[in-house]
Design an enzyme around this catalytic site. Structure first.
Site, PDB file in Angstrom:
ATOM      1  N   SER A 266      -5.863  -3.127  -0.438  1.00 58.66           N
ATOM      2  CA  SER A 266      -5.259  -3.033  -1.454  1.00 58.66           C
ATOM      3  C   SER A 266      -4.638  -4.075  -2.357  1.00 58.66           C
ATOM      4  O   SER A 266      -4.077  -4.363  -3.280  1.00 58.66           O
ATOM      5  CB  SER A 266      -3.964  -2.029  -1.110  1.00 58.66           C
ATOM      6  OG  SER A 266      -3.204  -2.625  -0.071  1.00 58.66           O
ATOM      7  N   GLU A 267      -5.099  -5.418  -1.619  1.00 58.31           N
ATOM      8  CA  GLU A 267      -4.445  -6.715  -1.985  1.00 58.31           C
ATOM      9  C   GLU A 267      -4.593  -7.068  -3.419  1.00 58.31           C
ATOM     10  O   GLU A 267      -3.769  -7.495  -4.199  1.00 58.31           O
ATOM     11  CB  GLU A 267      -4.926  -7.770  -1.199  1.00 58.31           C
ATOM     12  CG  GLU A 267      -4.506  -7.859   0.225  1.00 58.31           C
ATOM     13  CD  GLU A 267      -5.139  -7.215   1.102  1.00 58.31           C
ATOM     14  OE1 GLU A 267      -4.899  -6.990   2.384  1.00 58.31           O
ATOM     15  OE2 GLU A 267      -6.172  -6.212   0.753  1.00 58.31           O
ATOM     16  N   ALA A 268      -5.798  -6.622  -4.094  1.00 59.90           N
ATOM     17  CA  ALA A 268      -6.288  -7.125  -5.518  1.00 59.90           C
ATOM     18  C   ALA A 268      -5.221  -6.435  -6.583  1.00 59.90           C
ATOM     19  O   ALA A 268      -4.768  -6.903  -7.551  1.00 59.90           O
ATOM     20  CB  ALA A 268      -7.479  -6.562  -5.909  1.00 59.90           C
TER      21      ALA A 268
END
Length: 260
Positions: A131-133
């Site tokens: 989920s970082e983006a």
């Protein structure tokens, strides 16, 4: 926050923050690091099982921890990230075989735990997301383990899209070693533990080192010589001699418990 149980040669490390879906914070990372170091040096531990309590395996970073990190400068962020990177490396390099018991969602850093284990068994309730983006971040610390597991092509898709994908897809791309019905999860883990306990503990150490040494190397004379040296060394080791003798004598090897 972390339950550690060692019984019959099996260390079970259970993330126990169900109220926050077993999300990481700096304290949990320290606990995991300490526990991994202890079991890694415990000759009585033959297998390590990593699990989560509650509905999720691990939801990634704890929100309160993220709020604190948002106020950190570069040096503080670097030290914080290094602690997570070191913990994942310690898990990856444990001498014992490791199994991730993935009964529910594993997001962001949680996927790093799954990928750093030797074997990952999941159920249909398991979901995954890098989920970082969507937070304007990068899955940097988990990337070596995840890319090794799913390959560069799949990493390009799922790192960039940050989409959620299910257990069937995770199995297809290699993040999960096997997908089993929910009711069969523990019996499957127990079956793997039984198989692993039948193997020589020193052989497991050498096999894990072999995989690291051989992966992505060219198939040349140097690799051929290296692998020949490795098998010759283990054949003349005490464990290697005992293993061959037990096979020829049709008995269990000395490292096998009566239940193995």
């Amino acid at each position: 926050m972390l339950k550690v149980e060692v019984q019959a040669g099996v260390a079970r490390l259970t993330l126990d923050r169900p109220e926050v879906r077993n999300a990481f914070d700096d304290a949990l990372i320290r606990e995991l690091q300490s526990a991994l170091e202890r079991v890694g040096h415990d000759k009585g531990v033959r297998v390590v099982v990593l699990a989560g309590n509650g509905p999720a395996f691990c939801a990634g970073a704890d929100l309160n921890w993220m709020k604190r990190m948002a106020g950190y400068g570069y040096a503080e962020n670097l030290a914080d990230a290094q602690a997570l990177a070191t913990m994942l490396a310690t898990l990856d390099r444990l001498p014992q075989p490791t199994i991730a018991r993935v009964h529910g969602p594993a997001f962001a850093g949680g996927t790093g735990l799954v990928a750093a284990c030797d074997i990952a068994i999941g159920t249909p309730e398991a979901k995954f997301c890098f989920s970082e983006a969507k937070l304007g971040l990068s899955p940097a610390t988990i990337s070596p383990y995840v890319i090794r597991a799913i390959g560069e092509r799949m990493a390009r898709r799922y790192f960039l899209t940050a989409e959620v994908f299910g257990a069937e897809e995770a199995s297809r791309i290699g993040l999960l070693s096997a997908l089993v019905p929910t009711t069969s999860l523990d019996s499957e883990v127990d079956s793997l533990v039984k198989h692993l306990r039948a193997g020589g503990p020193e052989a497991h150490v050498k096999i894990k080192d072999l995989i690291r040494a051989v992966s992505r190397r060219p198939l040349d004379d140097a690799l051929s010589a290296d692998t020949a040296k490795r098998i010759a060394e283990i054949r003349v080791s005490p464990e290697g001699r005992e293993g061959i003798a037990s096979f020829l004598e049709k008995r269990k090897a000395s490292w096998c418990s009566p239940k193995s």
